[in-house]
Design a protein around this motif. Structure first.
Motif, PDB file in Angstrom:
ATOM      1  N   GLN A  97       0.601  -0.932  -0.047  1.00 46.19           N
ATOM      2  CA  GLN A  97       0.025  -0.205  -0.169  1.00 46.19           C
ATOM      3  C   GLN A  97       1.157   1.211   0.249  1.00 46.19           C
ATOM      4  OE1 GLN A  97      -2.156  -0.458   3.246  1.00 46.19           O
ATOM      5  NE2 GLN A  97      -3.856  -1.505   2.300  1.00 46.19           N
ATOM      6  N   SER A  98       2.225   1.310   1.252  1.00 44.40           N
ATOM      7  CA  SER A  98       2.775   2.623   1.069  1.00 44.40           C
ATOM      8  C   SER A  98       3.572   2.241  -0.005  1.00 44.40           C
ATOM      9  CB  SER A  98       3.982   1.962   2.309  1.00 44.40           C
ATOM     10  OG  SER A  98       3.081   1.896   3.447  1.00 44.40           O
ATOM     11  N   LYS A  99       4.076   1.518  -0.656  1.00 41.99           N
ATOM     12  CA  LYS A  99       4.717   1.186  -2.936  1.00 41.99           C
ATOM     13  C   LYS A  99       3.604   2.423  -3.593  1.00 41.99           C
ATOM     14  CE  LYS A  99       7.637  -1.175  -5.186  1.00 41.99           C
ATOM     15  NZ  LYS A  99       7.263  -0.399  -6.969  1.00 41.99           N
ATOM     16  N   ASN A 100       2.129   1.730  -3.630  1.00 44.13           N
ATOM     17  CA  ASN A 100       1.374   2.569  -3.963  1.00 44.13           C
ATOM     18  C   ASN A 100       0.801   3.890  -3.745  1.00 44.13           C
ATOM     19  OD1 ASN A 100       1.152  -0.071  -5.698  1.00 44.13           O
ATOM     20  ND2 ASN A 100      -0.795  -0.566  -4.490  1.00 44.13           N
ATOM     21  N   PHE A 101       0.879   4.608  -2.876  1.00 47.57           N
ATOM     22  CA  PHE A 101       0.661   5.962  -2.478  1.00 47.57           C
ATOM     23  C   PHE A 101       1.643   6.252  -3.384  1.00 47.57           C
ATOM     24  CE2 PHE A 101       1.617   8.940   0.071  1.00 47.57           C
ATOM     25  CZ  PHE A 101       0.588   9.859  -0.105  1.00 47.57           C
ATOM     26  N   ILE A 102       3.353   5.442  -2.978  1.00 52.39           N
ATOM     27  CA  ILE A 102       4.112   6.196  -3.552  1.00 52.39           C
ATOM     28  C   ILE A 102       4.284   6.328  -4.692  1.00 52.39           C
ATOM     29  CG2 ILE A 102       6.523   6.514  -3.239  1.00 52.39           C
ATOM     30  CD1 ILE A 102       6.665   5.519  -0.267  1.00 52.39           C
ATOM     31  N   ASP A 103       4.611   5.574  -5.602  1.00 53.72           N
ATOM     32  CA  ASP A 103       4.635   5.394  -7.086  1.00 53.72           C
ATOM     33  C   ASP A 103       3.293   6.025  -7.695  1.00 53.72           C
ATOM     34  OD1 ASP A 103       6.495   3.620  -6.535  1.00 53.72           O
ATOM     35  OD2 ASP A 103       5.279   2.488  -6.776  1.00 53.72           O
ATOM     36  N   GLN A 104       2.262   6.657  -7.381  1.00 48.77           N
ATOM     37  CA  GLN A 104       1.151   7.219  -7.909  1.00 48.77           C
ATOM     38  C   GLN A 104       1.392   8.502  -8.036  1.00 48.77           C
ATOM     39  OE1 GLN A 104      -2.526   6.534  -6.094  1.00 48.77           O
ATOM     40  NE2 GLN A 104      -1.902   6.913  -4.024  1.00 48.77           N
ATOM     41  N   PRO A 105       1.195   9.357  -8.891  1.00 54.85           N
ATOM     42  CA  PRO A 105       1.980  10.927  -9.292  1.00 54.85           C
ATOM     43  C   PRO A 105       0.652  11.356  -8.437  1.00 54.85           C
ATOM     44  CG  PRO A 105      -0.017   9.535 -11.039  1.00 54.85           C
ATOM     45  CD  PRO A 105       0.788   9.017 -10.561  1.00 54.85           C
ATOM     46  N   PHE A 106       0.816  12.775  -7.619  1.00 51.39           N
ATOM     47  CA  PHE A 106       0.523  13.440  -6.906  1.00 51.39           C
ATOM     48  C   PHE A 106       0.948  14.554  -6.649  1.00 51.39           C
ATOM     49  CE2 PHE A 106       3.939  11.805  -3.329  1.00 51.39           C
ATOM     50  CZ  PHE A 106       4.171  12.973  -3.310  1.00 51.39           C
TER      51      PHE A 106
ATOM     52  N   PHE B 161      -5.215  13.213   1.265  1.00 47.39           N
ATOM     53  CA  PHE B 161      -4.721  13.691   2.570  1.00 47.39           C
ATOM     54  C   PHE B 161      -4.715  14.583   2.638  1.00 47.39           C
ATOM     55  CE2 PHE B 161      -1.236  15.039   5.070  1.00 47.39           C
ATOM     56  CZ  PHE B 161      -1.522  14.119   6.238  1.00 47.39           C
ATOM     57  N   ILE B 162      -5.240  15.314   4.199  1.00 47.81           N
ATOM     58  CA  ILE B 162      -5.628  16.801   3.937  1.00 47.81           C
ATOM     59  C   ILE B 162      -5.546  17.020   5.770  1.00 47.81           C
ATOM     60  CG2 ILE B 162      -7.235  18.711   4.316  1.00 47.81           C
ATOM     61  CD1 ILE B 162      -9.196  16.614   2.823  1.00 47.81           C
ATOM     62  N   SER B 163      -4.430  18.143   5.503  1.00 50.23           N
ATOM     63  CA  SER B 163      -3.813  18.330   7.112  1.00 50.23           C
ATOM     64  C   SER B 163      -4.777  19.531   7.675  1.00 50.23           C
ATOM     65  CB  SER B 163      -2.908  17.468   7.213  1.00 50.23           C
ATOM     66  OG  SER B 163      -1.528  18.543   6.812  1.00 50.23           O
TER      67      SER B 163
ATOM     68  N   VAL C  56      -3.002  19.776   1.310  1.00 48.61           N
ATOM     69  CA  VAL C  56      -4.159  19.415   1.259  1.00 48.61           C
ATOM     70  C   VAL C  56      -3.121  18.335  -0.575  1.00 48.61           C
ATOM     71  CG1 VAL C  56      -6.251  18.533  -0.509  1.00 48.61           C
ATOM     72  CG2 VAL C  56      -5.757  20.254   0.987  1.00 48.61           C
ATOM     73  N   THR C  57      -2.715  17.211  -0.479  1.00 49.32           N
ATOM     74  CA  THR C  57      -2.428  16.204  -1.670  1.00 49.32           C
ATOM     75  C   THR C  57      -3.125  15.533  -2.193  1.00 49.32           C
ATOM     76  OG1 THR C  57      -0.976  15.422  -0.652  1.00 49.32           O
ATOM     77  CG2 THR C  57      -1.259  14.366  -1.136  1.00 49.32           C
ATOM     78  N   PHE C  58      -3.836  16.128  -3.525  1.00 46.80           N
ATOM     79  CA  PHE C  58      -4.030  14.929  -4.881  1.00 46.80           C
ATOM     80  C   PHE C  58      -4.062  13.984  -5.591  1.00 46.80           C
ATOM     81  CE2 PHE C  58      -5.584  19.529  -3.555  1.00 46.80           C
ATOM     82  CZ  PHE C  58      -7.775  19.214  -3.603  1.00 46.80           C
ATOM     83  N   ILE C  59      -4.295  13.224  -5.887  1.00 47.38           N
ATOM     84  CA  ILE C  59      -3.835  12.310  -6.610  1.00 47.38           C
ATOM     85  C   ILE C  59      -4.183  13.155  -8.789  1.00 47.38           C
ATOM     86  CG2 ILE C  59      -4.223   9.935  -8.279  1.00 47.38           C
ATOM     87  CD1 ILE C  59      -5.099   8.411  -5.407  1.00 47.38           C
ATOM     88  N   ILE C  60      -3.141  12.470  -9.037  1.00 44.44           N
ATOM     89  CA  ILE C  60      -3.751  13.421 -10.128  1.00 44.44           C
ATOM     90  C   ILE C  60      -3.425  12.197 -11.550  1.00 44.44           C
ATOM     91  CG2 ILE C  60      -2.137  14.223 -12.239  1.00 44.44           C
ATOM     92  CD1 ILE C  60      -0.005  15.658  -9.847  1.00 44.44           C
ATOM     93  N   GLU C  61      -4.657  12.200 -11.986  1.00 45.42           N
ATOM     94  CA  GLU C  61      -5.320  11.122 -13.265  1.00 45.42           C
ATOM     95  C   GLU C  61      -4.769  11.173 -13.924  1.00 45.42           C
ATOM     96  OE1 GLU C  61      -9.778  11.002 -12.903  1.00 45.42           O
ATOM     97  OE2 GLU C  61      -9.417  10.579 -10.641  1.00 45.42           O
TER      98      GLU C  61
END
Length: 236
Positions: A20-29, A179-181, A231-236
């Motif tokens: 799961q951590s790897k998937n989060f890091i690998d996806q563009p954001f 992610f929002i903080s 705020v962290t957004f995914i880039i599709e």
């Protein structure tokens, strides 16, 4: 056998977490940070009133000053049961022994008013009955919690707009927020200045230099609120 099973479960959980951590890091954001601020006029003003029989020219007793204070406040349509409180709850009076034969009695009150105009009316009215030991203790805004939530909402909305604009030149689409903080504690700043604890008092004094006047105007600096979010957004 039990130890082998336990190790296998731990291994699977660790592998799943790593995946799961790897998937989060690998996806563009895309990550953006925004701060929103505003300022409002205080609507809760706390006055401290000290009644002291040595503070007036005619040496009125503390009891006389108290009656005069109540008369003034009632004439200004102030709810004394709700907005006036005695600060020294252990005793009705504070007694100061000046010598073996003289005792000075003092009484302190806190008064809540809701705007600068009413505060000015109170100061002018008390001055006329020889009560001049009055100060501004603090100022507050009654809807501060609601305002902070509104600022957070506006900051997140602005973060999304900023992220979308940043992706427009790339012809890429903004995905969901992952992610929002809050990057800081929402700040509340009251910048006060002037003659009385940050308060500016304006009025026309008499020929003899007295502060007593028909109307005393008070200017309060506005209370500043701010909130910052990331705020962290995914880039599709």
């Amino acid at each position: 056998m039990k130890k082998i099973t336990l190790l296998l479960i731990i291994g699977l959980l660790s592998s799943n977490f790593y995946s799961q951590s790897k998937n989060f890091i690998d996806q563009p954001f895309l990550e953006t940070e925004v701060e929103i601020d505003t300022s409002v006029t205080p609507d809760k003003i706390y006055l401290t009133i000290v009644l002291n029989e040595e503070d007036n020219r005619n040496k009125k007793s503390t009891e006389e000053l108290e009656r005069s204070m109540l008369m003034v406040l009632k004439s200004l349509n102030i709810d004394i049961d709700k907005n006036l409180s005695l600060l020294d709850f252990s005793s009705d009076f504070k007694k100061y022994f000046l010598s073996s034969q003289q005792v000075l009695k003092s009484k302190m009150y806190s008064l809540l008013v809701n705007d600068a105009r009413k505060a000015g009316e109170v100061l002018a009215g008390l001055e006329k009955v020889e009560i001049s030991n009055v100060s501004i203790a603090k100022t507050e805004y009654s809807k501060s919690e609601e305002l902070i939530i509104e600022l957070k909402t506006r900051a997140i909305a602005k973060a999304k707009r900023n992220a979308e604009k940043m992706l427009n030149p790339l012809n890429q689409k903004l995905g969901k927020a992952i992610f929002i903080s809050d990057t800081n504690t929402p700040s509340i700043t009251s910048q006060l200045q002037g003659k009385v604890a940050g308060v500016q008092i304006r009025g026309v004094s008499s020929l003899y230099g007295s502060r007593a006047q028909e109307e005393m105007m008070i200017d309060f600096e506005k209370i500043e609120f701010s909130s910052k979010v990331k705020v962290t957004f995914i880039i599709e």
